[in-house]
Design a protein around this motif. Structure first.
Motif, PDB file in Angstrom:
ATOM      1  N   ALA B  68       0.821  -1.212   0.000  1.00 26.97           N
ATOM      2  CA  ALA B  68       0.000   0.000   0.000  1.00 26.97           C
ATOM      3  C   ALA B  68       0.855   1.262   0.000  1.00 26.97           C
ATOM      4  CB  ALA B  68      -0.942   0.001   1.193  1.00 26.97           C
ATOM      5  N   GLY B  69       2.158   1.097   0.285  1.00 23.06           N
ATOM      6  CA  GLY B  69       3.049   2.257   0.284  1.00 23.06           C
ATOM      7  C   GLY B  69       3.495   2.689   1.676  1.00 23.06           C
ATOM      8  N   LYS B  70       3.220   1.866   2.677  1.00 22.39           N
ATOM      9  CA  LYS B  70       3.568   2.252   4.050  1.00 22.39           C
ATOM     10  C   LYS B  70       5.075   2.431   4.224  1.00 22.39           C
ATOM     11  CE  LYS B  70       1.929  -1.480   5.890  1.00 22.39           C
ATOM     12  NZ  LYS B  70       1.377  -2.377   4.897  1.00 22.39           N
ATOM     13  N   SER B  71       5.817   1.433   3.789  1.00 23.79           N
ATOM     14  CA  SER B  71       7.263   1.502   4.003  1.00 23.79           C
ATOM     15  C   SER B  71       7.895   2.609   3.173  1.00 23.79           C
ATOM     16  CB  SER B  71       7.903   0.167   3.667  1.00 23.79           C
ATOM     17  OG  SER B  71       7.453  -0.795   4.578  1.00 23.79           O
ATOM     18  N   THR B  72       7.380   2.829   1.974  1.00 26.03           N
ATOM     19  CA  THR B  72       7.900   3.920   1.153  1.00 26.03           C
ATOM     20  C   THR B  72       7.675   5.253   1.843  1.00 26.03           C
ATOM     21  OG1 THR B  72       7.303   2.619  -0.777  1.00 26.03           O
ATOM     22  CG2 THR B  72       7.848   4.914  -1.162  1.00 26.03           C
ATOM     23  N   LEU B  73       6.506   5.416   2.423  1.00 23.33           N
ATOM     24  CA  LEU B  73       6.212   6.657   3.133  1.00 23.33           C
ATOM     25  C   LEU B  73       7.195   6.862   4.284  1.00 23.33           C
ATOM     26  CD1 LEU B  73       4.428   9.117   3.564  1.00 23.33           C
ATOM     27  CD2 LEU B  73       2.890   7.708   4.922  1.00 23.33           C
ATOM     28  N   LEU B  74       7.434   5.804   5.040  1.00 23.02           N
ATOM     29  CA  LEU B  74       8.378   5.922   6.153  1.00 23.02           C
ATOM     30  C   LEU B  74       9.784   6.253   5.657  1.00 23.02           C
ATOM     31  CD1 LEU B  74       7.634   3.372   8.957  1.00 23.02           C
ATOM     32  CD2 LEU B  74       6.698   5.607   8.493  1.00 23.02           C
TER      33      LEU B  74
END
Lengths: 276, 408
Positions: B68-74
Motif C-alpha cells: 500500500a506504500g507504508k514503508s515507502t512513506l516511512l
C-alpha cells in the motif's frame, strides 16, 4: 536542550552543494565508522595492529631485493629501501583508501537502506582507516631514517603534512566517484583492483620518472594525482626540487578528480537507497 | 502552534524495468546507448498525493495491506529516499527505526555495538555513555558485553538492539514493523516502552500489521491503499474500515471460497466452512465447526500441515491451531492433491465477528498464507433459561458447566 531543527524534505534539486552544517552535525559518525572499521579489520588476528607495519615492511624488502639489487634501479641517491618505503607509505594509503572507499557504499548498503545520514561519511571514513595505517607505518619510517642515518631537511615539518593532504585529496576524489559508480554499476568492483595495479606502475613509487627515456611517457605519468604527493614526500630527503610543470599537472589532476568525484557523489547520493 | 510534521502532496515514482536482470550493468547501458534501444520501462507510483499533519505529541498509526506504500512513506519521512513530488516540513529531531539492530556488526562486542548502533541512530557519544548502564540493564546481556556479537543467540541480539533503540530521545520517532520479531514477552516489553515514549510527549509514527498494537499505541491512524491516503481518523474507526475493506468482497460468502484455480504456485484452491455439517458463513456458539482446505501442489508432500488462526474484530488472535501440534503427521503416503480439514466438536468462541488466517505448508515452511481470508459471525446461543451470558464479561464460551448447590 535539543537544538531546534526545521528542515524540508523535497525532490532533489540539481544544483546542490555540500552541506557543511549537516556534516558538522553528524561529525561523530566519522569517528564511529572509522573506529568500527579499524576494530573489525584487526579482530581475531594474532598480530593485530602489527599488520599495519608488517605489510609495507615486507613489500619494501621484496622490492628492494628485486628492483634495487637485481635490476639496479636508480633511486635519487637515497638508499633503495628508503626510496621504496617512502613511496610505498603514501601509495599504500592511496591504494587501500581507494579500494576501501570504492567498496564502502556497497558494503554498507544495509545501513544506507535503513538510516539517514550524510552519505559522504562512509567513503571518507574508509579513507580515514587507511590514514590510521599510514600513521602506524610512519613510525617504522622514522626508524628506518635513523637506521640509515639519513639527513632530513627541516622543511619536512610542513612538506610531509602537505604531501599527506595531497594523498587524501587524490584518494577522496577517485574514491567518492568510484564508490558512487559502484553502487549503480557493480562492474566497478572488478575494475578497481585493475585500476589500482595500473596506477601503481604509472606512479613513481618504485622507480623515478627520470628513468623513462621518452618525454611522452613522462607526461602521462605525471598526470597521476599521486605523483605530486610522493615527489613532495621525498623532497626533504633528496633535496632534488621536483619539476614545477610536472607538479602542476599532477596537482591539477588531483583537484579535478576531487571535484568530479564529490560532484558525482552528491548528484547520485539521493538514490543510493533505491539502487543498493 | 504549528504542526511538528507537515506532509504535503507527497508522491514517489519508481521506474520498473522489464528486463528482470536485477542490477544495472554498464554493458547493458552501453549496448543500449549504441543501439539507440530504449529499455522498456514503466512508471510505478508507490505513493500519490499523500498529505497530512502531525501535531506535537501525537501518535499516528499507518496501516494498509502489503504494497500500500507504508514503508515507502516511512523511508521518505526518514530521508532515506527522496520524494518525487511534494514536500515535507519537519520541526523536530527525527530518528527512525526501520529495523532493529541496523549496523550491528558480528565481529564487534556487545559494548562496541551499543556505541556504533547508538551513534547511527543519532545519539551523541556522551548520551550513549550516560545511558549505557540503563541500556545494558534493559537488554539483560551484561554478562556477555565483551563477547563478539556473533556468539550471541538471536534473541540476545534482538534484546540488545531494541535496548539501544529504546533510549533514543528524538522529538519524532518513526517505527516500522519492528515488533514483528521476537517472542510474545519481548513484544510486550517493546510495546510498553513505546507507550512510555508516547506518554512523555513525543511524536510517534508507527507502521504495523498488528492492529492490537496500533490500537493501544496510537490515537489516530492513517489508512493507505494503493499509494493513496484513504482515511485518517481515530484508530478504532480506521482499523474497522481496514477490516471492512479487506473483507468487502468476502463478507457475503456462503461458506465456500474459491482461489487461484490456475496459479500453480498457490496451492490452496478452495476453502469450505461448515457449521454442523452445512456450508455457512455463520456459526453459533457451541456448534460443530469444520474447515476444509482443498489443495493442489506441484510436488508431493510428505506431511501436509494446516494451520488456522481465529482473530477477533480488533485482530487479536483467539485460537491458533495446526495438525502438526495436535496429531503429528496425518498423511499415510505422500500427497499432492486433496482436502485437509479440521473439525472442532464444539466451538468455544463467544458471539461476535471473527477473522481467519489460513496457513498451509509442509511442516517446515508455509506454502501459502492467507491472512484475514474470511470472516465469519458467531451467533449467540440461547440457554435453557432463555438468556445468554453477558458479552462484556465473556470472550470464550464454555458449553457445559456443572453447577451444584449443597445445603448445610
Amino acid at each position: 536542550m535539543p537544538e531546534y531543527i526545521e528542515y524540508k524534505i523535497e525532490p532533489p534539486s540539481t544544483a546542490k552543494i555540500l552541506h557543511w552544517k549537516e556534516l558538522w552535525l553528524y561529525r561523530e559518525l566519522f569517528y564511529f565508522f572509522t573506529w568500527r572499521d579499524i576494530k573489525v579489520k584487526y579482530k581475531q588476528t594474532l598480530l593485530g595492529f602489527l599488520w599495519a607495519i608488517l605489510q609495507p615492511l615486507f613489500m619494501m624488502i621484496i622490492f628492494t631485493f628485486f628492483f634495487g639489487r637485481a635490476l639496479n634501479i636508480p633511486s635519487q641517491n637515497l638508499p633503495y629501501p628508503l626510496y621504496v618505503f617512502s613511496g610505498l607509505l603514501l601509495w599504500n594509503m592511496f591504494s587501500a583508501g581507494l579500494t576501501n572507499a570504492s567498496n564502502s557504499m556497497v558494503n554498507n548498503a544495509a545501513i544506507i537502506k535503513k538510516i539517514y545520514f550524510p552519505r559522504l561519511i562512509i567513503p571518507v571514513s574508509s579513507i580515514l582507516v587507511a590514514l590510521f595505517d599510514f600513521l602506524m607505518g610512519f613510525g617504522i619510517y622514522t626508524g628506518l631514517l635513523v637506521y640509515y642515518a639519513q639527513p632530513v631537511a627541516w622543511s619536512a615539518a610542513f612538506i610531509w603534512p602537505l604531501a599527506l593532504i595531497l594523498t587524501v585529496v587524490a584518494t577522496m576524489g577517485l574514491g567518492s566517484w568510484l564508490s558512487a559508480l559502484n553502487i549503480k554499476y557493480r562492474d566497478f568492483r572488478y575494475v578497481i583492483p585493475f585500476l589500482v595495479q595500473v596506477l601503481f606502475f604509472l606512479t613513481p613509487v618504485i622507480y623515478p620518472v627520470s628513468m623513462l627515456k621518452y618525454p611522452f611517457l613522462q607526461y602521462i605519468l605525471v598526470c597521476s594525482p599521486m605523483y605530486a604527493a610522493i615527489e613532495l614526500f621525498r623532497y626533504p630527503l633528496t633535496d632534488a626540487m621536483p619539476d614545477i610543470y610536472f607538479m602542476t599537472a599532477s596537482l591539477t589532476s588531483g583537484v579535478v578528480f576531487l571535484f568530479i568525484g564529490i560532484f558525482y557523489f552528491k548528484q547520485t547520493e539521493n538514490f543510493f537507497a533505491d539502487y543498493a | 502552534m504549528k504542526p511538528i510534521l507537515e506532509v504535503r502532496n507527497i508522491g514517489k515514482k519508481f521506474r520498473l524495468q522489464h528486463q528482470s536482470r536485477g542490477y544495472l550493468s554498464l554493458r547493458e547501458r552501453l549496448v543500449s546507448a549504441i543501439r539507440f534501444e530504449r529499455n522498456e520501462t514503466e512508471d510505478f507510483w508507490a505513493l500519490t498525493d499523500v498529505s497530512f499533519d502531525v501535531q506535537q505529541g501525537e501518535s499516528i498509526g499507518i496501516i494498509g495491506r502489503n504494497g500500500a506504500g507504508k514503508s515507502t512513506l516511512l523511508k521518505i519521512l526518514s530521508k532515506i529516499t527522496p520524494p518525487t513530488t511534494g514536500k515535507i516540513i519537519s520541526r523536530g529531531r527525527t530518528a527512525s527505526l526501520l529495523e532493529v539492530g541496523t549496523g550491528f556488526h558480528p565481529e564487534l562486542t556487545g559494548r562496541e555495538n551499543i556505541f556504533f548502533n547508538g551513534s547511527l541512530l543519532g545519539m551523541k557519544r556522551k548520551e550513549i555513555k550516560n545511558k549505557f548502564d540503563e541500556i545494558v540493564d534493559f537488554s539483560g546481556v551484561e554478562k556477555f558485553l565483551d563477547t563478539p556479537l556473533k556468539h550471541y543467540s538471536s534473541g540476545m541480539q534482538l534484546r540488545l538492539a531494541f535496548a539501544v533503540a529504546a533510549f533514543l530521545e528524538p522529538e519524532i520517532l518513526i517505527i516500522d514493523e519492528v515488533l514483528a520479531v521476537g517472542d510474545a514477552e519481548f513484544q510486550k516489553k517493546c510495546l510498553g516502552k513505546m507507550e512510555d515514549v508516547s506518554k512523555s510527549g513525543r511524536t510517534i509514527l508507527f507502521v504495523s500489521h498488528n492492529m492490537a498494537a496500533v490500537q493501544s499505541l496510537c490515537t489516530k491512524s492513517i489508512l493507505l491503499k494503493n499509494g493513496k491516503l484513504q482515511f485518517i481518523n481515530f484508530s478504532t474507526e480506521v482499523i474497522q474500515e481496514y477490516f471492512n475493506q479487506i473483507e468487502g468482497n468476502l463478507k457475503n460468502h456462503s461458506g465456500i471460497l474459491e482461489f487461484n484455480q490456475n496459479n500453480s504456485t498457490k496451492p490452496i484452491k478452495k476453502i469450505e466452512i461448515l457449521c454442523d455439517g452445512k456450508n455457512s458463513n455463520t456459526a453459533h456458539m457451541g456448534c460443530q465447526l469444520e474447515i476444509r482446505v482443498h489443495f493442489k501442489t506441484t510436488t508431493y508432500l510428505d506431511a501436509p500441515v494446516l494451520g488456522v488462526i481465529f482473530k477477533d474484530g480488533q485482530g487479536i488472535p483467539m485460537i491458533g491451531v495446526n495438525n502438526k501440534h495436535y496429531a503429528g503427521n496425518i498423511a499415510e503416503h505422500p500427497i499432492s492433491e486433496g482436502c485437509i480439514s479440521m473439525s472442532i466438536p464444539y466451538l468455544t468462541l463467544f458471539e461476535g465477528v471473527y477473522h481467519t488466517d489460513i496457513h498451509f505448508g509442509n511442516g517446515y515452511s508455509d506454502y501459502e498464507i492467507l491472512q484475514d481470508c474470511f470472516e465469519f459471525t458467531v451467533e449467540p446461543l440461547k440457554f435453557a433459561s432463555g438468556e445468554i451470558p453477558d458479552k462484556r464479561f465473556n470472550r470464550l464460551f464454555i458449553k457445559e458447566i456443572e453447577w451444584t448447590l449443597d445445603s448445610k
